[in-house]
Design an enzyme around this catalytic site. Structure first.
Site, short mmCIF file in Angstrom:
data_model
loop_
_atom_site.label_atom_id
_atom_site.label_comp_id
_atom_site.label_asym_id
_atom_site.label_seq_id
_atom_site.Cartn_x
_atom_site.Cartn_y
_atom_site.Cartn_z
N PRO A 98 0.82 -1.21 0.00
CG PRO A 98 -0.34 -1.29 2.02
CD PRO A 98 0.60 -2.07 1.16
N GLY A 127 3.26 3.12 5.42
CA GLY A 127 4.28 2.76 6.41
C GLY A 127 4.90 1.40 6.17
CG LEU A 128 2.99 -1.83 5.19
CD1 LEU A 128 2.09 -2.91 4.61
CD2 LEU A 128 3.51 -2.27 6.55
N GLY A 129 6.87 0.74 3.51
CA GLY A 129 8.10 0.89 2.72
C GLY A 129 7.89 0.83 1.22
CB SER A 130 4.97 1.55 -0.91
OG SER A 130 4.86 2.50 -1.88
CB ALA A 161 12.44 1.94 0.44
CB ALA A 162 9.51 -1.94 -1.90
CG ASP A 182 11.42 2.66 5.12
OD1 ASP A 182 11.49 2.36 6.32
OD2 ASP A 182 10.39 3.11 4.58
#
Ligand code: PMV
Length: 334
Positions: A115, A119-122, A124-125, A166
């Site tokens: 998402p 806060g799940l690092g989208s 940087a990923a 991240d």
């Protein structure tokens, strides 16, 4: 190959598509304080991931790079994108880093199940996936520290004072104990544990929250220094607990970390409601994860309570939940 640049160019034209994936992440303890030099513990979340696919476009002019990211409605020539566009920056930084002054015509397609602004690092990923896929495609695969370093440069576009946690955890795809300026510590989880992630569905820009914390810190430096230090101490304790395989106290440490984040002013009614619901449904501990004000929270649970806690989170307003086992990851994600 081996007898000149034109052969290399033909080789690249004939290359099949190449892709790379990068996982999401959660911060177990230490967000925000990590920006001020305290440690943080972050772990990858493989149930969500970003993917970048590089495909040759021999029918196009050499050098024409198309960025295709349907989820953000982006279909554009790299040259037409501004310098602060994070996807374009990931591509440009990679090309510059490997010295690819004349790349062949390519399309880079970016998709993600992480998402955005959760806060799940989208961010940087997506950067890590682009950097890996493009450098691999151009015959210059980069080691982790360089991938992470380039992704960090892109993180600076998202917000001005990124800690680097991240890009580090997402590049390594392993649990990390991260402290700015110190060597990165990738560590093993002695006793795996289960985390339920609950998404408030509220989008929050990390940059805004980080900036707000900075303003608050500048107006009340002593109060904020105390909060950051307390979070650092908890993170350090948690790290020793996890690496010793003694996870019993971890829930309490997460609860205490959440209260400090509340005091810091980065929680929200939605996050507090989910944290409360998880604790009432039997979680050993719960806290917001990431920048806060929205995004995701995490709850430490016994595996047999995971479904109950997940259901309680949905009843309390979570738009999505993920149940994940935190363990040492062997190799890259599938
Ligand atoms: O919200 P996320 O996943 O981008 O996490 C941000 C973590 C912070 O500590 C708030 C910022 C940082 O750069 O470490």
């Amino acid at each position: 190959l081996g007898n000149g640049g034109s052969d290399r160019f033909l080789y690249l034209l004939a290359m099949p598509a190449i892709f790379a994936k990068a996982p999401g992440k959660i911060i177990l303890l230490g967000e925000h304080a990590v920006v001020y030099g305290q440690p943080a513990i972050a772990v990858p979340v493989n149930q969500v991931q970003a993917k970048a696919m590089v495909t040759p476009n021999p029918q196009n002019q050499p050098g024409l790079i198309i960025l295709d990211a349907p989820q953000i409605h982006l279909l554009a020539d790299l040259n037409g994108l501004p310098s602060n566009h994070p996807l374009a920056a990931a591509v440009r930084l990679t090309l510059a880093h490997i010295g690819a002054a004349h790349p062949p015509a390519l399309t880079i397609r970016v998709t993600s199940t992480i998402p955005i602004a959760g806060g799940l690092g989208s961010g940087a990923a997506v950067s890590v996936a682009i950097i890996r896929a493009l450098s691999d495609y151009l015959g210059s695969p980069l080691p982790d520290d360089q991938v992470s370093g380039l992704a960090y440069e892109v993180e600076k576009i998202h917000h001005t004072h990124p800690s680097g946690v991240d890009n580090t955890v997402i590049t390594r795809a392993k649990p990390v104990y991260f402290q700015k300026g110190l060597p990165i510590e990738v560590f093993d989880i002695r006793t795996p544990f289960t985390i339920v992630i609950g998404d408030t569905g509220v989008a929050a820009q990390t940059s805004d929250v980080v900036q707000d914390v900075r303003c608050r810190y500048e107006s009340e430096p002593e109060k904020y220094a105390r909060i950051f230090n307390s979070i650092g101490e908890l993170t350090c304790l948690a790290y020793h607990a996890i690496t010793d395989g003694e996870n019993h106290g971890l829930g309490g440490m997460m609860n205490a970390n959440h209260e400090l984040l509340v005091e810091m002013g980065v929680s929200s009614p939605e996050l507090n409601a989910l944290v409360q619901a998880a604790r009432q449904a039997g979680a050993a501990g719960a806290k917001l994860s990431g920048a806060g004000r929205g995004g995701n929270m995490i709850a430490l649970v016994n595996p047999e309570h995971a479904e109950t806690v997940s259901a309680a989170l949905k009843t309390a307003g979570a738009v999505n939940t993920i149940i994940t086992t935190i363990q040492t990851q062997i190799g890259m994600i599938e």
